[in-house]
Scaffold this motif. Structure first.
Motif, PDB file in Angstrom:
ATOM      1  N   VAL A 167      28.676 117.547  20.476  1.00 34.44           N
ATOM      2  CA  VAL A 167      27.748 116.481  20.882  1.00 34.44           C
ATOM      3  C   VAL A 167      28.572 115.382  21.560  1.00 34.44           C
ATOM      4  CG1 VAL A 167      26.052 114.777  20.093  1.00 34.44           C
ATOM      5  CG2 VAL A 167      26.200 117.019  18.970  1.00 34.44           C
ATOM      6  N   ILE A 168      28.232 115.069  22.803  1.00 34.92           N
ATOM      7  CA  ILE A 168      28.991 114.072  23.564  1.00 34.92           C
ATOM      8  C   ILE A 168      28.150 112.809  23.744  1.00 34.92           C
ATOM      9  CG2 ILE A 168      30.199 113.581  25.733  1.00 34.92           C
ATOM     10  CD1 ILE A 168      30.429 116.681  26.057  1.00 34.92           C
ATOM     11  N   GLU A 169      28.741 111.688  23.367  1.00 35.90           N
ATOM     12  CA  GLU A 169      28.028 110.420  23.476  1.00 35.90           C
ATOM     13  C   GLU A 169      28.790 109.494  24.408  1.00 35.90           C
ATOM     14  OE1 GLU A 169      27.306 108.557  19.700  1.00 35.90           O
ATOM     15  OE2 GLU A 169      26.105 106.973  20.622  1.00 35.90           O
ATOM     16  N   ASN A 170      28.059 108.825  25.260  1.00 43.11           N
ATOM     17  CA  ASN A 170      28.666 107.843  26.163  1.00 43.11           C
ATOM     18  C   ASN A 170      28.154 106.455  25.782  1.00 43.11           C
ATOM     19  OD1 ASN A 170      29.632 106.280  28.221  1.00 43.11           O
ATOM     20  ND2 ASN A 170      28.743 107.501  29.881  1.00 43.11           N
ATOM     21  N   GLN A 171      29.005 105.708  25.091  1.00 46.83           N
ATOM     22  CA  GLN A 171      28.597 104.365  24.650  1.00 46.83           C
ATOM     23  C   GLN A 171      28.898 103.304  25.690  1.00 46.83           C
ATOM     24  OE1 GLN A 171      30.911 105.046  21.179  1.00 46.83           O
ATOM     25  NE2 GLN A 171      29.187 104.653  19.797  1.00 46.83           N
ATOM     26  N   GLY A 172      29.419 103.740  26.821  1.00 46.26           N
ATOM     27  CA  GLY A 172      29.746 102.797  27.882  1.00 46.26           C
ATOM     28  C   GLY A 172      28.535 102.436  28.718  1.00 46.26           C
ATOM     29  N   ASN A 173      28.792 101.618  29.763  1.00 47.39           N
ATOM     30  CA  ASN A 173      27.678 101.188  30.604  1.00 47.39           C
ATOM     31  C   ASN A 173      27.693 101.886  31.962  1.00 47.39           C
ATOM     32  OD1 ASN A 173      29.904  99.965  31.664  1.00 47.39           O
ATOM     33  ND2 ASN A 173      29.284  97.869  31.093  1.00 47.39           N
ATOM     34  N   GLU A 174      28.445 102.973  32.022  1.00 46.07           N
ATOM     35  CA  GLU A 174      28.524 103.702  33.281  1.00 46.07           C
ATOM     36  C   GLU A 174      28.493 105.204  32.971  1.00 46.07           C
ATOM     37  OE1 GLU A 174      31.775 103.788  36.643  1.00 46.07           O
ATOM     38  OE2 GLU A 174      31.627 101.806  35.727  1.00 46.07           O
ATOM     39  N   SER A 175      27.780 105.963  33.766  1.00 47.65           N
ATOM     40  CA  SER A 175      27.684 107.395  33.481  1.00 47.65           C
ATOM     41  C   SER A 175      29.017 108.083  33.784  1.00 47.65           C
ATOM     42  CB  SER A 175      26.551 108.020  34.280  1.00 47.65           C
ATOM     43  OG  SER A 175      27.004 108.353  35.572  1.00 47.65           O
ATOM     44  N   ASP A 176      29.218 109.232  33.145  1.00 48.99           N
ATOM     45  CA  ASP A 176      30.459 109.973  33.330  1.00 48.99           C
ATOM     46  C   ASP A 176      30.093 111.444  33.510  1.00 48.99           C
ATOM     47  OD1 ASP A 176      33.129 110.582  33.505  1.00 48.99           O
ATOM     48  OD2 ASP A 176      33.715 109.533  31.670  1.00 48.99           O
ATOM     49  N   ARG A 177      31.078 112.235  33.837  1.00 47.84           N
ATOM     50  CA  ARG A 177      30.834 113.666  34.003  1.00 47.84           C
ATOM     51  C   ARG A 177      31.885 114.481  33.276  1.00 47.84           C
ATOM     52  NH1 ARG A 177      27.380 115.685  37.525  1.00 47.84           N
ATOM     53  NH2 ARG A 177      26.138 114.096  38.551  1.00 47.84           N
ATOM     54  N   LEU A 178      31.404 115.524  32.564  1.00 47.58           N
ATOM     55  CA  LEU A 178      32.313 116.490  31.961  1.00 47.58           C
ATOM     56  C   LEU A 178      32.626 117.488  33.066  1.00 47.58           C
ATOM     57  CD1 LEU A 178      33.715 117.908  29.548  1.00 47.58           C
ATOM     58  CD2 LEU A 178      31.537 119.014  29.051  1.00 47.58           C
ATOM     59  N   ILE A 179      33.867 117.426  33.577  1.00 41.78           N
ATOM     60  CA  ILE A 179      34.172 118.231  34.765  1.00 41.78           C
ATOM     61  C   ILE A 179      34.976 119.482  34.442  1.00 41.78           C
ATOM     62  CG2 ILE A 179      33.953 116.471  36.562  1.00 41.78           C
ATOM     63  CD1 ILE A 179      36.951 115.893  36.181  1.00 41.78           C
ATOM     64  N   GLY A 180      35.457 119.601  33.210  1.00 38.70           N
ATOM     65  CA  GLY A 180      36.203 120.795  32.875  1.00 38.70           C
ATOM     66  C   GLY A 180      36.747 120.707  31.478  1.00 38.70           C
ATOM     67  N   PRO A 196      27.936 128.723  35.436  1.00 33.96           N
ATOM     68  CA  PRO A 196      28.797 127.541  35.314  1.00 33.96           C
ATOM     69  C   PRO A 196      28.012 126.321  35.820  1.00 33.96           C
ATOM     70  CG  PRO A 196      29.904 129.319  36.500  1.00 33.96           C
ATOM     71  CD  PRO A 196      28.469 129.714  36.380  1.00 33.96           C
ATOM     72  N   VAL A 197      28.238 125.172  35.210  1.00 31.48           N
ATOM     73  CA  VAL A 197      27.565 123.940  35.639  1.00 31.48           C
ATOM     74  C   VAL A 197      28.289 123.429  36.886  1.00 31.48           C
ATOM     75  CG1 VAL A 197      26.971 121.568  35.000  1.00 31.48           C
ATOM     76  CG2 VAL A 197      26.849 123.389  33.291  1.00 31.48           C
ATOM     77  N   GLU A 198      27.565 123.345  37.987  1.00 32.35           N
ATOM     78  CA  GLU A 198      28.173 122.916  39.248  1.00 32.35           C
ATOM     79  C   GLU A 198      28.337 121.395  39.279  1.00 32.35           C
ATOM     80  OE1 GLU A 198      29.292 125.047  41.389  1.00 32.35           O
ATOM     81  OE2 GLU A 198      28.347 126.867  40.582  1.00 32.35           O
ATOM     82  N   GLY A 199      29.516 120.945  39.671  1.00 35.21           N
ATOM     83  CA  GLY A 199      29.737 119.508  39.845  1.00 35.21           C
ATOM     84  C   GLY A 199      29.835 118.722  38.546  1.00 35.21           C
ATOM     85  N   GLY A 200      30.000 119.421  37.441  1.00 37.23           N
ATOM     86  CA  GLY A 200      30.168 118.744  36.157  1.00 37.23           C
ATOM     87  C   GLY A 200      28.856 118.394  35.488  1.00 37.23           C
ATOM     88  N   LEU A 201      28.955 118.161  34.188  1.00 35.00           N
ATOM     89  CA  LEU A 201      27.775 117.848  33.382  1.00 35.00           C
ATOM     90  C   LEU A 201      27.693 116.338  33.188  1.00 35.00           C
ATOM     91  CD1 LEU A 201      25.462 118.517  31.415  1.00 35.00           C
ATOM     92  CD2 LEU A 201      27.183 119.030  29.687  1.00 35.00           C
ATOM     93  N   GLU A 202      26.596 115.739  33.641  1.00 33.86           N
ATOM     94  CA  GLU A 202      26.480 114.286  33.576  1.00 33.86           C
ATOM     95  C   GLU A 202      26.215 113.804  32.150  1.00 33.86           C
ATOM     96  OE1 GLU A 202      23.377 112.380  35.856  1.00 33.86           O
ATOM     97  OE2 GLU A 202      24.124 110.419  35.241  1.00 33.86           O
ATOM     98  N   ILE A 203      26.993 112.799  31.750  1.00 33.53           N
ATOM     99  CA  ILE A 203      26.768 112.142  30.470  1.00 33.53           C
ATOM    100  C   ILE A 203      26.327 110.724  30.820  1.00 33.53           C
ATOM    101  CG2 ILE A 203      27.728 111.674  28.165  1.00 33.53           C
ATOM    102  CD1 ILE A 203      28.176 114.597  28.966  1.00 33.53           C
ATOM    103  N   PRO A 204      25.016 110.453  30.785  1.00 31.36           N
ATOM    104  CA  PRO A 204      24.532 109.153  31.258  1.00 31.36           C
ATOM    105  C   PRO A 204      25.020 107.994  30.400  1.00 31.36           C
ATOM    106  CG  PRO A 204      22.709 110.490  30.393  1.00 31.36           C
ATOM    107  CD  PRO A 204      23.949 111.323  30.314  1.00 31.36           C
ATOM    108  N   ALA A 205      25.098 106.812  31.007  1.00 31.32           N
ATOM    109  CA  ALA A 205      25.505 105.617  30.278  1.00 31.32           C
ATOM    110  C   ALA A 205      24.555 105.407  29.103  1.00 31.32           C
ATOM    111  CB  ALA A 205      25.452 104.405  31.208  1.00 31.32           C
TER     112      ALA A 205
END
Ligand SMILES: [Cu+2]
Lengths: 212, 149
Positions: B53-66, B91-100
């Protein structure tokens, strides 16, 4: 005389009333239960086949090289799944759930035979299938055959599969229908479990079919 | 004199605010990972899967790229999904987005970390090392417990 009657009279009706109340409550409960079970027979978690048909028999090669036909397992519930061993997500999840369902049936679990027909006979050799199936349950049997034989069986059962040239290091991937089909003890195709059906729900359905 | 002082102070405070804000923006993705587990694999299996489970507690989205692991030669971010009657895995193209401020759950029948060309079978009770690579947050190392299911 008149006094006696009037003092006795209210006593009897009280007892009568209580007995009657208890009796009719039981009666009512019984009637409601009967009506409920008649009107609401067991509702399956799996998708019920309308007007179930006899499952068409076939012969494929078991993971130990033995020929396997459905008729060899008549009297048991047969669960058929089509998958491939390079799949580390959907197929293991399904097989692990089928193992859990079979386990939770206890002794009755012996009356359930699970088959996985490979849709990737090129990579799924007998040895690979044998290893894969035994990892989940020693009673599970992997089935293979020529691509034509497998395609024919899949068509009988309304299963689609297709090779997808992806850009994974794995090489090609297989797209496939990921449902589990249940054939009852009399050889009728009865239920279809979509991917993700909980193990306990599958077990409940199988238990109902086995105990009828 | 005092006006000059207060002006300097204001200028300093403004500058400090700008610097601090831009610092915070640079680290605007705050990734944390929990409940990592991998599924035990058959002896001859070439592949395995792990979930987290991936959580993004920041204020900017990130991507799991590999990702990378000591347990497999190649690691890919995959998705299993239904399309019509077919179950597909890609495979997930362009990475998996983890929204802010968002959480993405990798779980069976959905997103997963795919371990390809296993070094050795994944055995129940053991642990493997997997490093998730994010576009902004960089490397996030994980200890992944191997379970049956
Ligand atoms: Cu995958």
């Amino acid at each position: 005389m008149n006094v006696e009657e009037s003092t006795r009279a209210p006593k009897r009706p009280t007892w009568f009333f209580i007995l009657w109340a208890v009796f009719s409550l039981f009666l009512l409960a019984g009637i409601v239960y009967l009506a409920w079970s008649l009107l609401n027979p067991y509702s399956f978690h799996g998708v019920v086949m309308q007007s179930p048909q006899k499952a068409r028999d076939f012969t494929l090669t078991g993971h130990n090289g033995q020929p396997v036909s459905l008729k060899d397992y008549s009297g048991k519930i047969i669960l058929i799944y089509f998958g491939y061993t390079t799949c580390p997500d959907v197929c293991p999840t399904t097989l692990a759930d089928l193992h859990t369902a079979r386990e939770s049936l206890g002794q009755l679990g012996d009356q359930v035979q699970v088959f996985m027909v490979t849709v990737d006979p090129e990579r799924d050799t007998q040895a690979v299938l044998a290893d894969y199936m035994s990892h989940f349950d020693s009673s599970f049997i992997g089935l293979t055959g020529s691509p034509e034989q497998i395609a024919e069986v899949a068509t009988y059962y309304g299963i689609y599969y297709e090779r997808a040239e992806g850009n994974s290091t794995l090489g090609y991937l297989m797209d496939h229908t990921a449902t589990v089909m249940a054939i009852d003890q009399d050889g009728y195709l009865r239920l279809v479990f979509p991917f993700g059906t909980a193990a306990q729900d599958i077990a409940d359905d199988l238990n109902y079919l086995l105990e009828r | 004199m005092s006006t000059l002082r207060s002006r300097t102070l204001i200028a300093f405070l403004l500058l400090a605010t700008i610097v601090l804000t831009s610092c915070q923006q640079a680290s605007g993705s705050k990734i944390s990972a929990s409940d990592a587990w991998g599924r035990s694999s058959p002896m001859m299996a070439q592949t395995g899967a792990m979930y987290v489970v991936i959580e993004n507690q920041g204020n900017e989205s990130d991507r799991l790229i590999g990702a990378a692991s000591d347990a497999a030669k190649t690691v890919e971010v995959h998705e299993s999904y239904m399309e019509g009657d077919m179950m597909k895995m890609r495979p997930v193209e362009g990475g998996l987005e983890i929204p802010a401020g968002g959480t993405v759950e990798l779980k069976p029948g959905g997103y997963h970390i795919m371990l390809i060309d296993l070094v050795s079978p994944l055995e129940v009770g053991t642990k493997i090392k997997v490093t998730l690579k994010f576009e902004k947050a960089g490397d996030v190392p994980l200890e992944v417990e191997i379970r049956e299911q």
